[in-house]
Design a protein around this motif. Structure first.
Motif, mmCIF file in Angstrom:
data_model
loop_
_atom_site.group_PDB
_atom_site.id
_atom_site.type_symbol
_atom_site.label_atom_id
_atom_site.label_comp_id
_atom_site.label_asym_id
_atom_site.label_seq_id
_atom_site.Cartn_x
_atom_site.Cartn_y
_atom_site.Cartn_z
ATOM 1 N N LEU A 14 -7.671 9.163 3.291
ATOM 2 C CA LEU A 14 -8.368 8.240 4.182
ATOM 3 C C LEU A 14 -9.144 7.167 3.415
ATOM 4 N N PHE A 15 -9.734 7.519 2.280
ATOM 5 C CA PHE A 15 -10.397 6.496 1.492
ATOM 6 C C PHE A 15 -9.396 5.388 1.139
ATOM 7 N N ASN A 16 -8.186 5.778 0.763
ATOM 8 C CA ASN A 16 -7.166 4.789 0.423
ATOM 9 C C ASN A 16 -6.693 4.031 1.657
ATOM 10 N N TRP A 17 -6.388 4.759 2.725
ATOM 11 C CA TRP A 17 -5.883 4.127 3.941
ATOM 12 C C TRP A 17 -6.891 3.146 4.521
ATOM 13 N N LEU A 18 -8.154 3.582 4.649
ATOM 14 C CA LEU A 18 -9.177 2.733 5.247
ATOM 15 C C LEU A 18 -9.458 1.518 4.371
ATOM 16 N N PHE A 19 -9.456 1.720 3.058
ATOM 17 C CA PHE A 19 -9.662 0.597 2.137
ATOM 18 C C PHE A 19 -8.545 -0.429 2.310
ATOM 19 N N ALA A 20 -7.304 0.037 2.389
ATOM 20 C CA ALA A 20 -6.178 -0.881 2.569
ATOM 21 C C ALA A 20 -6.262 -1.604 3.913
ATOM 22 N N GLN A 21 -6.663 -0.886 4.962
ATOM 23 C CA GLN A 21 -6.763 -1.511 6.279
ATOM 24 C C GLN A 21 -7.816 -2.616 6.284
ATOM 25 N N ARG A 22 -8.923 -2.372 5.625
ATOM 26 C CA ARG A 22 -9.990 -3.390 5.588
ATOM 27 C C ARG A 22 -9.553 -4.624 4.801
ATOM 28 N N GLN A 23 -8.662 -4.414 3.807
ATOM 29 C CA GLN A 23 -8.228 -5.517 2.952
ATOM 30 C C GLN A 23 -6.926 -6.143 3.424
ATOM 31 N N GLY A 24 -6.388 -5.652 4.544
ATOM 32 C CA GLY A 24 -5.096 -6.147 4.989
ATOM 33 C C GLY A 24 -3.978 -5.781 4.039
ATOM 34 N N GLY A 25 -4.120 -4.616 3.400
ATOM 35 C CA GLY A 25 -3.181 -4.222 2.367
ATOM 36 C C GLY A 25 -2.133 -3.216 2.800
ATOM 37 N N ARG A 26 -1.501 -2.595 1.817
ATOM 38 C CA ARG A 26 -0.405 -1.661 2.027
ATOM 39 C C ARG A 26 -0.798 -0.272 1.548
ATOM 40 N N PHE A 27 -0.257 0.754 2.231
ATOM 41 C CA PHE A 27 -0.524 2.154 1.894
ATOM 42 C C PHE A 27 0.812 2.835 1.604
ATOM 43 N N VAL A 28 0.937 3.358 0.401
ATOM 44 C CA VAL A 28 2.169 4.023 -0.024
ATOM 45 C C VAL A 28 1.922 5.529 -0.069
ATOM 46 N N LEU A 29 2.794 6.281 0.565
ATOM 47 C CA LEU A 29 2.772 7.741 0.459
ATOM 48 C C LEU A 29 3.797 8.130 -0.587
ATOM 49 N N ARG A 30 3.323 8.727 -1.665
ATOM 50 C CA ARG A 30 4.212 9.120 -2.765
ATOM 51 C C ARG A 30 4.161 10.633 -2.937
ATOM 52 N N PHE A 31 5.288 11.270 -2.828
ATOM 53 C CA PHE A 31 5.352 12.710 -3.047
ATOM 54 C C PHE A 31 5.619 12.977 -4.530
ATOM 55 N N ASP A 32 4.637 13.580 -5.182
ATOM 56 C CA ASP A 32 4.791 13.948 -6.594
ATOM 57 C C ASP A 32 5.508 15.294 -6.657
ATOM 58 N N ASP A 33 6.827 15.249 -6.540
ATOM 59 C CA ASP A 33 7.626 16.462 -6.362
ATOM 60 C C ASP A 33 8.549 16.748 -7.536
ATOM 61 N N THR A 34 8.097 16.418 -8.759
ATOM 62 C CA THR A 34 8.938 16.697 -9.920
ATOM 63 C C THR A 34 8.899 18.172 -10.322
#
Length: 457
Positions: free
Chosen positions: A24-44
């Motif tokens: 949420l810190f990332n999502w809300l920060f991106a929303q306030r900045q009009g930015g993008r949110f990437v979901l990355r699965f670290d599945d190595t």
């Protein structure tokens, strides 16, 4: 420049409230900045990563209202990491090491016994080609370490080398690379640890800001060095404090403590969970935010706690109740229908009972009271029973409406001399089987004449 952030869970278990805090810190920060949110699965990690966990993580984020602009999986991007590793090897910045875990552990213990920091001494750099071949002939396979740029000419003579960054949350930060071991980027079986794939992906996707837990502060100096070694621009870093249980224990996906799955199954509203996940440890009161836009307005890093914040699950009950008490009918219509609340009375029913519900599911109890059969027999004294029986004969004629209760109790007060609790409580017990609940003026029309007469005996 478009602000781009990422949330990078390992699909090895269920998300818990601490993971949601970072997301949420990332999502809300991106929303306030009009930015993008990437979901990355670290599945190595092939042994522990599971598709079902990845699917549940996506579902948990959607439940809270987080919709990624892009989803990537590291297991599908191994060629990128292989290319980066080869570039580092060619530059002499990724070197093979042959120590076993036991040998490394003994080295650390010897250093500790001499009151020295447990920093890897780069002994592998002293090996000759013949010595490497002999070790491999024994069956040893090297793990690979990144050579930190903490020396002038001789890597065996490290010197203080400071990495600085202005942390989005914590302000100016400094890490001395000479105080750290060269990080292992590749295991002996050729698989990658977290660090290299993460940096390669951040560079490839164009991540501009990395907001994560403060357990990564020291790692940041190392990662900035690797970004620069790969000719990538380091992102802006921000490190928020972590959440612990009320007893001070860390949260873990594998333990299932405070998992979003369990909180959802417990009937909690997503904004109750999101509000507490974000606001605990930040300046100001912890209030239930009605939506993510309002939560974004409340989120501020300046003045946030630098130490771990204890997560008190009882706060969820308070926040959830606050949300439910203010929840409009439209938000619960489908759930009330699933409780078989008659559609003709559903809105009036919800507005009557919501103040007595800590969870929306609590409305099911009041639906039985209003429209079903009482699940308990009220305990009344003989005197109160006689009063209730007499009250039955005094019910106003005609359809029940908003004034029926006032008219009825007003007539009973005059006829019997009862008032206050002595007047209202026997009627409440007879009509609902409970000594508390919604205002009977609003509940009585929902119960209706037929059920009222039956309950008054």
């Amino acid at each position: 420049m478009t602000v781009t952030v990422r949330f990078a869970p390992s699909p090895t278990g269920h998300l818990h409230i601490g993971n949601l805090r970072t997301a949420l810190f990332n999502w809300l920060f991106a929303q306030r900045q009009g930015g993008r949110f990437v979901l990355r699965f670290d599945d190595t990690d092939k042994q522990r990563s599971r598709t079902e966990f990845a699917d549940q993580i996506a579902a948990d984020l959607a439940w809270v209202g987080v919709a990624p602009d892009r989803v990537i999986r590291q297991s599908e991007r191994l060629a990128l990491y292989d290319g980066a590793a080869e570039r580092l090897k060619a530059a002499g910045l990724l070197y093979p090491c042959y120590e076993t875990p036991d040998e490394l552990d003994r080295k650390r213990k010897r250093l500790a016994a001499r009151n020295l920091p447990p920093v890897y001494g780069r002994e592998a750099l002293r090996l000759t080609d013949d010595e490497r071949q002999a070790l491999e002939a024994e069956g040893r396979r090297p793990h690979w370490r990144f050579l930190l740029p903490n020396f002038a000419d001789d890597p065996l003579q490290p010197q203080r080398t400071e990495i600085h960054w202005d942390d989005l949350v914590r302000g100016p930060q400094t890490v001395d690379l000479a105080s750290l071991s060269d990080p292992v980027l590749m295991r002996g079986d050729g698989s990658y640890l977290y660090t290299l794939p993460s940096i390669v992906d951040d560079g490839d996707v164009g991540v501009t800001h990395v907001i994560r837990g403060d357990d990564h502060v020291t790692n940041t100096g190392v990662q900035i060095a690797i970004f620069e070694a790969l000719d990538l621009t380091p992102p802006v870093f921000g490190h928020h404090n972590l959440l612990t249980t009320i007893t001070g224990e860390g949260l873990s996906k594998r333990s299932g403590a405070l998992s979003l799955v369990s909180l959802r199954e417990d009937g909690l509203e997503p904004m109750a969970v999101a509000s507490l996940a974000v606001l605990v440890g930040l300046p100001g009161a912890i209030d239930a935010m009605p939506d993510l836009a309002a939560l974004a307005e409340r989120m501020q890093f300046e003045g946030s706690s630098q130490s771990a914040s204890k997560f008190d699950p009882s706060e969820l009950d308070r926040l959830n109740a606050d949300l439910v008490h203010a929840m409009p009918y439209a938000d619960v219509a489908d759930r009330l229908a699933a409780m078989s609340v008659p559609s003709t009375d559903a809105e009036a029913f919800w507005l009557t009972v919501r103040a007595n519900c800590a969870r929306v599911a609590d409305a099911a109890e009041w639906a039985e009271v209003a429209f079903g059969d009482l699940d308990r027999t009220p305990e009344l004294s003989d005197e109160d029973r006689q009063f209730v029986t007499a009250a039955r004969d005094s019910l106003p004629e005609g359809a029940f409406g908003p004034e029926t209760w006032r008219e009825w109790t007003g007539a009973l007060k005059q006829a019997t001399g009862r008032k206050g609790r002595a007047l209202f409580m026997p009627l409440r017990l007879a009509l609902t089987g409970r000594d508390h609940g919604p205002e009977l003026a609003a509940l009585l029309p929902l119960i209706g004449r037929q059920r009222t007469l039956a309950r008054l005996g």
